[in-house]
Write a protein that holds these residues in place. Structure first.
Motif, PDB file in Angstrom:
ATOM      1  N   PHE A 145       0.741  -1.143   0.213  1.00 42.99           N
ATOM      2  CA  PHE A 145      -0.024   0.159  -0.064  1.00 42.99           C
ATOM      3  C   PHE A 145       0.927   1.317  -0.073  1.00 42.99           C
ATOM      4  O   PHE A 145       2.044   1.319   0.499  1.00 42.99           O
ATOM      5  N   GLU A 146       0.077   2.258  -0.399  1.00 47.06           N
ATOM      6  CA  GLU A 146       0.800   3.431  -0.476  1.00 47.06           C
ATOM      7  C   GLU A 146       0.231   4.194   0.884  1.00 47.06           C
ATOM      8  O   GLU A 146      -0.872   3.901   1.485  1.00 47.06           O
ATOM      9  N   TRP A 147       1.203   5.076   1.621  1.00 42.36           N
ATOM     10  CA  TRP A 147       0.735   5.554   2.845  1.00 42.36           C
ATOM     11  C   TRP A 147       0.832   7.008   2.937  1.00 42.36           C
ATOM     12  O   TRP A 147       1.706   7.630   2.400  1.00 42.36           O
ATOM     13  N   GLU A 148      -0.060   7.669   3.885  1.00 36.01           N
ATOM     14  CA  GLU A 148      -0.023   9.004   3.725  1.00 36.01           C
ATOM     15  C   GLU A 148      -0.152   9.528   5.459  1.00 36.01           C
ATOM     16  O   GLU A 148      -0.504   8.591   6.023  1.00 36.01           O
ATOM     17  N   GLN A 149       0.406  10.446   5.414  1.00 36.72           N
ATOM     18  CA  GLN A 149       0.278  10.976   6.972  1.00 36.72           C
ATOM     19  C   GLN A 149      -0.961  11.279   7.595  1.00 36.72           C
ATOM     20  O   GLN A 149      -1.712  11.983   6.936  1.00 36.72           O
ATOM     21  N   THR A 150      -1.191  11.193   8.996  1.00 42.25           N
ATOM     22  CA  THR A 150      -2.397  11.532   9.484  1.00 42.25           C
ATOM     23  C   THR A 150      -1.742  11.662  11.071  1.00 42.25           C
ATOM     24  O   THR A 150      -0.822  11.740  11.626  1.00 42.25           O
ATOM     25  N   GLU A 151      -2.762  11.955  11.997  1.00 46.52           N
ATOM     26  CA  GLU A 151      -2.373  12.249  13.241  1.00 46.52           C
ATOM     27  C   GLU A 151      -2.990  11.110  14.243  1.00 46.52           C
ATOM     28  O   GLU A 151      -4.407  10.865  13.953  1.00 46.52           O
ATOM     29  N   SER A 152      -2.467  10.897  15.237  1.00 42.35           N
ATOM     30  CA  SER A 152      -3.125   9.702  16.154  1.00 42.35           C
ATOM     31  C   SER A 152      -4.162  10.847  17.266  1.00 42.35           C
ATOM     32  O   SER A 152      -3.893  12.080  17.199  1.00 42.35           O
ATOM     33  N   PRO A 153      -4.996  10.076  18.027  1.00 44.98           N
ATOM     34  CA  PRO A 153      -5.679  11.000  18.870  1.00 44.98           C
ATOM     35  C   PRO A 153      -4.847  11.984  19.772  1.00 44.98           C
ATOM     36  O   PRO A 153      -5.260  12.808  20.456  1.00 44.98           O
TER      37      PRO A 153
END
Length: 771
Positions: free
Chosen positions: A359-367
């Motif tokens: 898969f390709e991965w993209e940045q996100t944020e945790s809680p």
């Protein structure tokens, strides 16, 4: 009169309206004199602190436990759950792996410190590093098992074994397990963990506040890094290994939490190399470890309570109290990143690497606001929630995971592991074994039924004794032959000292056994006087060949033994020349190893500074004083302050400076074991005058005439300038001190020659003589 003596008449001794702070809360020596040489660090973890007693034999105690029952108890624990700290996915295995990994992962190759060997994860500062968040819960879960087996299993062994059993519980075949780690009984105050300092608080509670936009950092990494990230020179301060304070390896969000996989890969390569891992071992450890469990980031860091060392008494010795929800399970906060890497987090498989590359991965944020990555494909597999039945969550990767995909060298290794799962499994098994056993030293120290048969290069193998050893008459004859070479006592002493003194008790590496002084890289180190060393080795090889050829039966002398024996002969000769007859103990039985069995990492044992021989590596810049590095060398040799003093003063008059120089040679009889060094050092007949503003070299000038009589380094003069060391120096400088010095020197000489004699165990640390 009655009021004046109220404290002796049953009244409260703390009378008055105000009670002062507890003992230790007032300013201490380090506050008033921060640059004071802390000689007391040589006397850490005293026998008096050991609740098991001075003569407790761990090998004997371990041999009496039911090892299979212990493993079964650990296996049963993995598949259980308790109310006060429920297991993720109904299995404590992943968190036990993390505990074992972090216990061992503090190891660093530059000075051999850190590692799982003494169970230092139980003490500050390591027990309160933010990267060790909630490892205290893992140890508390193990307590009923530790309680059951008591002294039969050390905490340090139990933590590593729990990690092994956890792996086996989830379907992985480990390489083996060796017991033999002996627990410490107090915090380590000697190891230098970095320049940033330590306040025992969570990162966000640091007085200066967190880095902007990154709540999980306590300090910038710039204090331990030199240069700029994009420059040719960008290096991590030695002997440090972690990328910054409070970490085991690197920030999982990327350097400074910047989310950059390429920069993360650079940090990973540097820190894992500093912990003795090559690229393949590094990828195997990361990919293998992340096959299991999850990361925890359900709650922002600024809501979590203090680490164990700062926690209130009501916390029962545990830290990081969480006020959100239940404070555990789905509300757990550890490093701030939330989620699992695989769809089946309690099963050994290759899903981590498969998902990373599929898969390709993209940045996100945790809680908690931490940087992490999610699949761009909405149809990517999901992972079950660790605690909420029926809930499915997105897969997660850290920046340090994406780094394995983006870095070309790491990517190639990952693709190799993807193509051959069996190869990957073996690579992880070997890397895990190395990680958890790296600081144990030679395999002869391992105990238990699961010690791997294979000899591995990083264990510094030495052949088993295969011949009859020399007896007292042989020893006397060989000593005479060594002295008859005409090489002189200082040369013989130098070769033996060079052979034995690279030992470091931190990871039990180095020492005279194996005679690696004959081999690369040690035979070429400047500090070992290689030109002179070559002549000594040539002469001793001739003596060895002649002796072994003349023997009938199986009696032989190894070069490892002969090098030490020649040094002993040199010390005896030097003492006789000073008017004192003494026999230096000698215990034969060392063997000679080979170049093939000498790991390339032995180069890390090269001294960067050696105050015994007034050596400083010309290419090393220091952030601390030479005498502080000298103190560290003494600690690695397990010396007490009197032993350090006697050895240093004796070696100086025995003409042991690495370059043949005269610094510290306070005698007109070099090569003779006198107490002249201490008599000059303590005399007020001389004025100590720095040669320049650096105050690294000194002239000792006659107080009356101003004539320069001697020269010295800081490592020479510290024995007269430091308050604690001077008290010892004065003992040896006294009119009745010469004989005491000779006998004390002989005792500590023998101790150093025996430090790596794990083959004779209890005899190693006592003076023995068969002469």
């Amino acid at each position: 009169m009655k009021d004046e003596h109220a404290a002796t008449q049953g009244a409260c001794p703390f009378r008055g309206t105000r009670i002062g702070g507890a003992v230790g809360s007032e300013p201490q020596l380090d506050h008033w004199w921060p640059n004071r040489l802390k000689v007391e660090l040589l006397h850490q973890d005293p026998a008096e602190a050991n609740a098991l007693g001075h003569h407790f034999d761990y090998e004997e105690a371990f041999s009496k436990i039911d090892y299979e029952a212990l493993k079964q108890d650990l296996f049963d624990l993995m598949n259980s759950s308790v109310e006060w700290w429920p297991s993720d996915y109904g299995n404590y295995g992943p968190q036990m792996i993390r505990m074992a990994w972090h216990s061992a992962g503090t190891y660093r190759i530059a000075d051999g410190r850190g590692g799982a060997g003494q169970g230092m994860q139980r003490f500050a500062p390591i027990n309160s590093w933010w990267d060790n968040g909630n490892t205290d819960k893992s140890r508390r879960l193990l307590w009923p098992i530790k309680q059951k087996y008591g002294a039969g299993i050390s905490w340090s062994d139990l933590m590593v074994l729990a990690g092994n059993v956890a792996l086996e519980n989830m379907g992985f075949k480990t390489f083996g397990f060796g017991a033999g780690r002996v627990d410490a009984w107090e915090a380590d105050r000697a190891t230098y963990w970095g320049p940033e300092g330590w306040n025992g608080k969570r990162p966000n509670e640091a007085p200066s506040g967190p880095l902007e936009g990154h709540p999980n950092q306590m300090v910038t990494r710039d204090l331990r890094w030199e240069g700029e990230p994009d420059a040719d020179h960008y290096d991590l301060e030695n002997p440090l290994a972690a990328s910054h304070q409070s970490l085991i390896y690197v920030d999982p969000e990327g350097p400074r939490g910047n989310g950059d996989p390429i920069e993360s890969a650079r940090d990973i390569r540097e820190t894992f190399a500093r912990m003795a891992m090559n690229d393949e071992e590094t990828v195997a450890l990361i990919a293998g470890g992340h096959a299991f469990g999850k990361s925890h980031g359900a709650v922002p860091a600024d809501k979590i309570g203090p680490a164990p060392e700062g926690a209130p008494i009501k916390a029962m010795g545990l830290g990081w109290q969480n006020p959100e929800g239940t404070g555990f399970a789905q509300y757990t906060m550890t490093n701030g990143i939330e989620g699992s890497w695989t769809p089946e987090p309690t099963k050994w498989d290759n899903a981590y690497l498969e998902n990373l590359f599929k898969f390709e991965w993209e940045q996100t944020e945790s809680p908690a606001g931490a940087i992490q990555w999610k699949p761009k494909d909405p149809n990517a597999p999901r992972t079950p929630d660790a605690h909420v039945d029926g809930q499915m969550n997105e897969l997660m990767m850290m920046t340090s995971d994406i780094a394995l995909k983006e870095d070309p060298a790491y990517r190639e290794i990952c693709e190799k592991f993807l193509a051959d799962f069996d190869y990957f499994s073996d690579a992880f098994a070997r890397a895990w074994y190395k990680l958890t056993h790296r600081d144990m030293g030679p395999k002869v120290r391992y105990m238990g039924p699961e010690v791997a048969d294979e000899d591995l290069p990083w264990q510094d193998p030495i052949p088993a004794l295969d011949h009859e050893v020399v007896d007292a008459s042989d020893i006397a004859a060989l000593k005479a032959r060594c002295l008859d070479t005409g090489l002189g006592a200082p040369a013989l002493i130098s070769a033996a000292w060079a052979s034995a003194s690279n030992y470091r008790d931190s990871d039990k590496r180095g020492g005279a056994n194996g005679a690696r002084i004959r081999l690369w890289p040690q035979n070429g180190w400047d500090v070992n006087r290689p030109a002179e060393l070559s002549k000594v080795l040539d002469a001793l090889e001739g003596i060895q060949a002649e002796f072994n050829a003349a023997q009938s039966g199986g009696k032989k002398i190894s070069m490892a033994d002969l090098i030490v024996l020649a040094g002993c002969a040199g010390v005896e000769h030097a003492a006789r020349e000073a008017g004192i007859d003494v026999t230096v103990p000698f215990v034969p039985g060392r063997m000679d190893t080979t170049q093939d069995w000498t790991d390339e990492t032995f180069e890390w044992l090269r001294p960067v500074a050696d105050g015994f021989r007034n050596y400083v590596h010309p290419q090393v810049r220091f952030h601390t004083s030479p005498e502080a590095i000298f103190l560290d060398r003494a600690a690695l040799l397990k010396l007490s302050a009197p032993e350090w003093t006697a050895l240093a003063g004796g070696l100086k008059v025995l003409d042991q400076n690495w370059d043949g120089g005269k610094h510290g040679l306070f005698t007109d009889r070099p090569g003779v074991l006198t107490n002249d060094f201490f008599r000059v050092l303590t005399s007020m007949d001389y004025v100590w005058q720095p040669q320049d503003d650096s105050e690294m070299l000194y002239d000792l000038n006659d107080r009356g005439t101003g004539e320069t009589k001697y020269t010295a380094t800081r490592c020479d003069l510290v024995f007269g300038a430091n308050a604690q060391l001077r008290q010892v120096a004065e003992v040896y400088a006294a009119d009745d001190g010469h004989a005491r010095l000779v006998h004390d020197f002989v005792a500590v000489w023998h101790k150093v020659m025996m430090l790596d004699r794990f083959d004779v165990k209890a005899e190693r640390d006592k003076v023995m003589s068969i002469c």
